[in-house]
Design an enzyme around this catalytic site. Structure first.
Site, PDB file in Angstrom:
ATOM      1  CG  ASP A 107      -1.447  -1.136   1.611  1.00 46.17           C
ATOM      2  OD1 ASP A 107      -3.113  -1.044   1.427  1.00 46.17           O
ATOM      3  OD2 ASP A 107      -1.031  -2.309   1.692  1.00 46.17           O
ATOM      4  CD  GLU A 126      -6.855 -10.721  -1.614  1.00 48.88           C
ATOM      5  OE1 GLU A 126      -5.852  -9.969  -1.119  1.00 48.88           O
ATOM      6  OE2 GLU A 126      -7.960 -10.506  -1.527  1.00 48.88           O
ATOM      7  CG  HIS A 185      -0.108  -8.374  -4.079  1.00 51.54           C
ATOM      8  ND1 HIS A 185      -0.409  -9.287  -4.653  1.00 51.54           N
ATOM      9  CD2 HIS A 185      -0.002  -8.339  -3.207  1.00 51.54           C
ATOM     10  CE1 HIS A 185       0.824 -10.418  -4.269  1.00 51.54           C
ATOM     11  NE2 HIS A 185       0.522 -10.047  -2.779  1.00 51.54           N
TER      12      HIS A 185
END
Length: 332
Positions: free
Chosen positions: A15, A179, A260
């Site tokens: 993030d 997930e 991600h």
């Protein structure tokens, strides 16, 4: 013209890199960041978000909001998490913490304060008062976005797209089926999926390949040699150690880690970074059984329910790296 986005984060190492990319890239106008409980408790994700915002020097123009500290309803049912799941950290034999996300970043404690408004009011005002359509980029659990859509679904009139990091088709990372981001608040995820918004889902099947950064790529970050690139290298070291300890075999090699969440921001900058796109039906299981938190991605040619989502299964890893590295060079 720069794309106007709001990031929703549970900061978290990947993030943090997503925030830095959005704040530094000229093709993104970052309208704000909202923290949510997820990788870490809300007090940690909020403080980490503020520290990153201050690192890149945008604290005076990018507001930060404090979102939900708990999932919408998941924790109301005792024993809901009875199925085995993978913890995001380990304590080694010497008592050392090994994980993807340390509780607080090794950055100065923040002095910036979050906005005074509650996050739903802030979201509604920011979206509805924007002269152009806004792209929402939630890269943590979808609690904040689910609550927003329950409070005022008309915000979608001024939302161009929702770009979600979450879910998986053939891959999972937290339970046998789920997930983490979706597993953490599957009811909220289903609300978002069925909202009628234009949705792009970037699941593990895509991020494990396209957002993978290897130790062999580190030299390109070292060449830049500024506080942002150095911090990214520090976070990558933690993530590689975390993958080795917690998800051995998940990466192409054991000296790599996936960033991600960053891939969703890269897509907002250049949509061609993603490919192998399937527009289809996606639902989320929240039954409490072994599939709890599973994104059910319908890959049949003859589907029973209307399509509601475009799912990315591939992309261009080199283009992803170039986008990230170019943004790092913009740090001043």
């Amino acid at each position: 013209m720069a794309k106007k986005i709001i990031l929703d984060v549970d900061t978290g190492s990947d993030d943090a890199v997503a925030i830095m990319l959005a704040a530094l890239h000229p093709d993104i106008d970052l309208l704000g960041v909202c923290a949510v409980n997820g990788n870490l408790p809300l007090k940690n994700t909020l403080e980490n978000t503020l520290r990153v915002i201050e690192l890149v020097g945008v604290q005076n123009k990018v507001p930060v909001a404090k979102g939900c500290a708990r999932p919408m309803v998941k924790d109301l049912l005792p024993g809901r998490e009875h199925n085995p799941y993978t913890k995001p950290y380990k304590i080694d034999e010497n008592g050392n913490y090994i994980g993807y996300h340390h509780p607080y970043f090794d950055l100065p404690e923040s002095v910036t304060k979050p906005v005074k408004e509650n996050f739903i009011t802030w979201y509604i005002d920011t979206i509805k008062n924007c002269p152009e359509k806004v792209t929402l980029v939630p890269v943590g659990p979808l609690t904040n976005i689910g609550m927003l859509l329950r409070a005022d679904p008309t915000v979608l009139d001024n939302v161009e797209e929702i770009v979600i990091m979450g879910g998986g088709h053939a891959e999972s990372n937290h339970s046998a089926a789920g997930e983490f981001n979706i597993w953490a608040d599957p009811e909220a995820a289903e609300i978002v999926m069925q909202s009628g918004a234009k949705i792009t889902l970037v699941p593990l099947d895509c991020t494990h390949k396209v957002s993978r950064v290897s130790r062999s790529d580190f030299g390109r970050f070292k060449e830049i040699g500024n506080p942002v690139s150095d911090f990214i290298l520090q976070l990558l070291e933690d993530r590689i150690a975390g993958y080795k300890a917690i998800q051995p075999g998940a990466m192409e090699d054991d000296e790599s880690a996936a960033l991600h969440d960053v891939l969703c921001v890269a897509y907002c900058i250049d949509p061609s970074v993603l490919d192998n796109l399937l527009t289809t039906r996606v639902d989320v299981d929240f039954s409490g059984g072994f599939a709890d938190g599973k994104t059910v991605i319908d890959t049949r040619h003859n589907r029973d329910l209307p399509d509601n989502c475009t799912v990315a299964f591939g992309g261009d890893r080199e283009k992803f790296l170039d986008i990230l590295l170019d943004a790092c060079k913009n740090y001043r």
